[in-house]
Design an enzyme around this catalytic site. Structure first.
Site, PDB file in Angstrom:
ATOM      1  N   CYS A 122      32.726  47.497 -97.041  1.00 45.38           N
ATOM      2  CA  CYS A 122      33.764  46.486 -96.803  1.00 45.38           C
ATOM      3  C   CYS A 122      33.565  45.252 -97.676  1.00 45.38           C
ATOM      4  O   CYS A 122      32.505  44.628 -97.660  1.00 45.38           O
ATOM      5  CB  CYS A 122      33.761  46.090 -95.334  1.00 45.38           C
ATOM      6  SG  CYS A 122      35.004  44.851 -94.921  1.00 45.38           S
ATOM      7  N   GLU A 163      34.226  39.438 -87.748  1.00 48.84           N
ATOM      8  CA  GLU A 163      34.074  40.309 -86.585  1.00 48.84           C
ATOM      9  C   GLU A 163      34.541  39.508 -85.365  1.00 48.84           C
ATOM     10  O   GLU A 163      33.849  38.595 -84.908  1.00 48.84           O
ATOM     11  CB  GLU A 163      32.598  40.732 -86.445  1.00 48.84           C
ATOM     12  CG  GLU A 163      32.230  41.381 -85.121  1.00 48.84           C
ATOM     13  CD  GLU A 163      33.153  42.515 -84.661  1.00 48.84           C
ATOM     14  OE1 GLU A 163      33.457  43.418 -85.459  1.00 48.84           O
ATOM     15  OE2 GLU A 163      33.575  42.485 -83.492  1.00 48.84           O
ATOM     16  N   SER A 194      40.111  44.537 -83.227  1.00 48.22           N
ATOM     17  CA  SER A 194      39.243  45.598 -83.735  1.00 48.22           C
ATOM     18  C   SER A 194      37.807  45.091 -83.810  1.00 48.22           C
ATOM     19  O   SER A 194      37.550  43.981 -84.266  1.00 48.22           O
ATOM     20  CB  SER A 194      39.727  46.001 -85.136  1.00 48.22           C
ATOM     21  OG  SER A 194      38.883  46.981 -85.684  1.00 48.22           O
ATOM     22  N   SER A 217      35.953  50.330 -84.865  1.00 45.37           N
ATOM     23  CA  SER A 217      35.669  50.862 -86.196  1.00 45.37           C
ATOM     24  C   SER A 217      34.494  51.834 -86.068  1.00 45.37           C
ATOM     25  O   SER A 217      33.352  51.426 -86.048  1.00 45.37           O
ATOM     26  CB  SER A 217      35.311  49.722 -87.155  1.00 45.37           C
ATOM     27  OG  SER A 217      36.437  48.910 -87.369  1.00 45.37           O
ATOM     28  N   LEU A 218      34.829  53.105 -85.955  1.00 43.52           N
ATOM     29  CA  LEU A 218      33.792  54.117 -85.703  1.00 43.52           C
ATOM     30  C   LEU A 218      33.214  54.621 -87.026  1.00 43.52           C
ATOM     31  O   LEU A 218      32.018  54.494 -87.276  1.00 43.52           O
ATOM     32  CB  LEU A 218      34.402  55.255 -84.871  1.00 43.52           C
ATOM     33  CG  LEU A 218      33.446  56.343 -84.400  1.00 43.52           C
ATOM     34  CD1 LEU A 218      32.386  55.783 -83.458  1.00 43.52           C
ATOM     35  CD2 LEU A 218      34.216  57.477 -83.720  1.00 43.52           C
ATOM     36  N   ASN A 293      40.191  52.317 -99.141  1.00 42.30           N
ATOM     37  CA  ASN A 293      40.728  51.550-100.267  1.00 42.30           C
ATOM     38  C   ASN A 293      39.600  51.262-101.232  1.00 42.30           C
ATOM     39  O   ASN A 293      38.664  50.558-100.880  1.00 42.30           O
ATOM     40  CB  ASN A 293      41.326  50.236 -99.771  1.00 42.30           C
ATOM     41  CG  ASN A 293      42.491  50.490 -98.837  1.00 42.30           C
ATOM     42  OD1 ASN A 293      43.411  51.223 -99.179  1.00 42.30           O
ATOM     43  ND2 ASN A 293      42.443  49.906 -97.653  1.00 42.30           N
ATOM     44  N   CYS A 336      43.075  46.966 -95.922  1.00 44.70           N
ATOM     45  CA  CYS A 336      41.878  46.907 -95.089  1.00 44.70           C
ATOM     46  C   CYS A 336      40.633  46.823 -95.950  1.00 44.70           C
ATOM     47  O   CYS A 336      40.466  47.603 -96.882  1.00 44.70           O
ATOM     48  CB  CYS A 336      41.733  48.158 -94.239  1.00 44.70           C
ATOM     49  SG  CYS A 336      43.157  48.541 -93.261  1.00 44.70           S
TER      50      CYS A 336
HETATM   51  N1  SAH Z   1      35.084  43.480 -87.999  1.00 47.56           N
HETATM   52  C1  SAH Z   1      36.141  44.149 -87.290  1.00 47.56           C
HETATM   53  C2  SAH Z   1      37.514  43.712 -87.742  1.00 47.56           C
HETATM   54  C3  SAH Z   1      37.862  44.085 -89.167  1.00 47.56           C
HETATM   55  S1  SAH Z   1      39.031  45.339 -89.078  1.00 47.56           S
HETATM   56  C4  SAH Z   1      35.945  45.642 -87.405  1.00 47.56           C
HETATM   57  O1  SAH Z   1      35.032  46.061 -88.100  1.00 47.56           O
HETATM   58  O2  SAH Z   1      36.634  46.392 -86.740  1.00 47.56           O
HETATM   59  C5  SAH Z   1      39.115  45.930 -90.711  1.00 47.56           C
HETATM   60  C6  SAH Z   1      39.079  47.432 -90.732  1.00 47.56           C
HETATM   61  O3  SAH Z   1      39.137  47.885 -92.110  1.00 47.56           O
HETATM   62  C7  SAH Z   1      37.788  47.967 -90.173  1.00 47.56           C
HETATM   63  O4  SAH Z   1      38.008  49.161 -89.488  1.00 47.56           O
HETATM   64  C8  SAH Z   1      36.996  48.225 -91.441  1.00 47.56           C
HETATM   65  O5  SAH Z   1      35.961  49.102 -91.216  1.00 47.56           O
HETATM   66  C9  SAH Z   1      38.068  48.761 -92.348  1.00 47.56           C
HETATM   67  N2  SAH Z   1      37.710  48.713 -93.770  1.00 47.56           N
HETATM   68  C10 SAH Z   1      36.771  47.963 -94.372  1.00 47.56           C
HETATM   69  N3  SAH Z   1      36.730  48.206 -95.690  1.00 47.56           N
HETATM   70  C11 SAH Z   1      37.684  49.133 -95.931  1.00 47.56           C
HETATM   71  C12 SAH Z   1      38.143  49.766 -97.109  1.00 47.56           C
HETATM   72  N4  SAH Z   1      37.635  49.477 -98.294  1.00 47.56           N
HETATM   73  N5  SAH Z   1      39.129  50.672 -96.982  1.00 47.56           N
HETATM   74  C13 SAH Z   1      39.706  50.931 -95.777  1.00 47.56           C
HETATM   75  N6  SAH Z   1      39.319  50.352 -94.639  1.00 47.56           N
HETATM   76  C14 SAH Z   1      38.323  49.457 -94.714  1.00 47.56           C
END
Ligand code: SAH
Length: 346
Positions: A122, A163, A194, A217-218, A293, A336
């Protein structure tokens, strides 16, 4: 500059906080509702616009609270998606993303400047947490974008930078303000938060009375894989996360969403799909498969579409509710995991 050095921003107060304030200055509770209506129905920009509260009390309010907005310093537009860069009182930056769907307009808001969870894939987490967002900074992301587009936003997701469960108290107040019928009146079922899996907060959230949607976010079906991509799994491994989610379901009678990014050769095999089926057995949920992404981080590649469909089919065959996330905003780095909190890097 510390938050305590600046006046409290009025957009961080819930109706009951305002009631308490008016009582504390020896005034009447009902002014709170009047003020709320000026802020969220009439959308004033200055306390001087208020006509049904006495002038000397307005002066009191002005001494106590600021009504300053955030600064929108950049807007990028793509088909059906816009990204907004906000500047905060201390010069920090965050982003929010607006998406146009056939069912309405949703906005994805940030909850922190930076993020400490360190998920390997991320981009938003490449900058360590600088601070939590104040409640008003979350409310104003919504309010200001609505004002800019002259349209009501129907859905809110807290899936931007940060987060949210690491900023739990401010998050809860934010929900109480935007959900309030005299506030922004966004239905709880139209709000989703999330988390990467902060177990104690999931348990706490299971006691929260509003029917807000929870997404987890699993991203991996086993500790072995999850440990490699999400450091939080070392603190709260699956054998703690899954029971916490079950407890949440038991307490709320709701359904959870599991987000699962498809990362080539990491979590996208047939075996992973079958392990995932086993892991979520008996949980009232649906799974949202997210095509990864790609970013500057070369350690991760997106699973190709054929393989994503194969993974999807395995889940379907095993009676799992599964969808593939519609992609938004890749062209303007609004998708995302692509949001940042550092202006120079945008
Ligand atoms: N911290 C929280 C809120 C962020 S939500 C969480 O982790 O749930 C953002 C979502 O995008 C999360 O599910 C994260 O894991 C996802 N994400 C992060 N990087 C990404 C990427 N490069 N491509 C697609 N999804 C991604």
């Amino acid at each position: 500059m510390e938050m305590s050095d600046v006046m409290k921003n009025i957009y961080g107060l819930r109706l009951e906080d305002l009631e308490e304030y008016f009582l504390s200055i020896g005034s009447k509770k009902f002014h709170a509702l009047q003020l709320f209506s000026w802020l969220y129905e009439k959308r004033i920009h200055s306390f001087d616009e208020i006509t049904n509260i006495k002038k000397d009390m307005i002066e009191e309010i002005k001494k106590e609270f600021s009504i300053e907005p955030l600064k929108i310093v950049d807007v990028q537009e793509d088909v059906d998606v816009s990204k907004y860069l906000f500047e905060l009182y201390d010069g920090e930056h965050i982003e929010a993303v607006l998406m146009r769907h056939d069912y309405g307009i949703s906005i994805c808001i940030s909850s922190q400047v930076g993020c400490n969870m360190g998920c390997k894939f991320c981009e938003s987490g490449r900058r360590k947490k600088v601070r939590n967002l104040e409640t008003y900074e979350m409310v104003l992301q919504l309010l200001m974008i609505e004002e800019l587009i002259h349209t009501r936003i129907s859905h809110v997701v807290v899936m931007g930078i940060g987060e949210p469960f690491d900023n739990y108290d401010n998050l809860i107040q934010f929900f109480q303000i935007i959900n309030h019928p005299k506030g922004l009146a966004i239905g709880a079922r139209h709000i989703t938060v999330s988390t990467c899996g902060l177990v104690p907060k999931i348990l706490e959230f299971s006691q929260f009375p509003l029917q807000i949607n929870l997404a987890i976010s699993l991203h991996a079906p086993t500790n072995e894989i999850r440990d490699k991509i999400m450091p939080i799994n070392k603190a709260y491994p699956l054998e703690e996360l899954i029971p916490a989610i079950k407890k949440y379901l038991e307490n709320t009678n709701r359904r959870v969403t599991f987000e699962y990014i498809m990362l080539k050769d990491i979590n996208d095999s047939e075996e992973c799909a079958l392990n995932l089926v086993k892991l979520i057995k008996g949980i009232n949920c649906y799974i949202n498969l997210i095509p990864y992404n790609e970013t500057n981080n070369l350690d991760f590649k997106r699973t190709n579409t054929v393989q994503i469909m194969h993974f999807y089919d395995i889940l379907k065959k095993n009676s799992v509710n599964v969808t593939i996330r519609r992609e938004f905003g890749g062209n303007i780095s609004a998708a995302c995991g692509q949001l940042r909190s550092k202006k120079e890097e945008l």
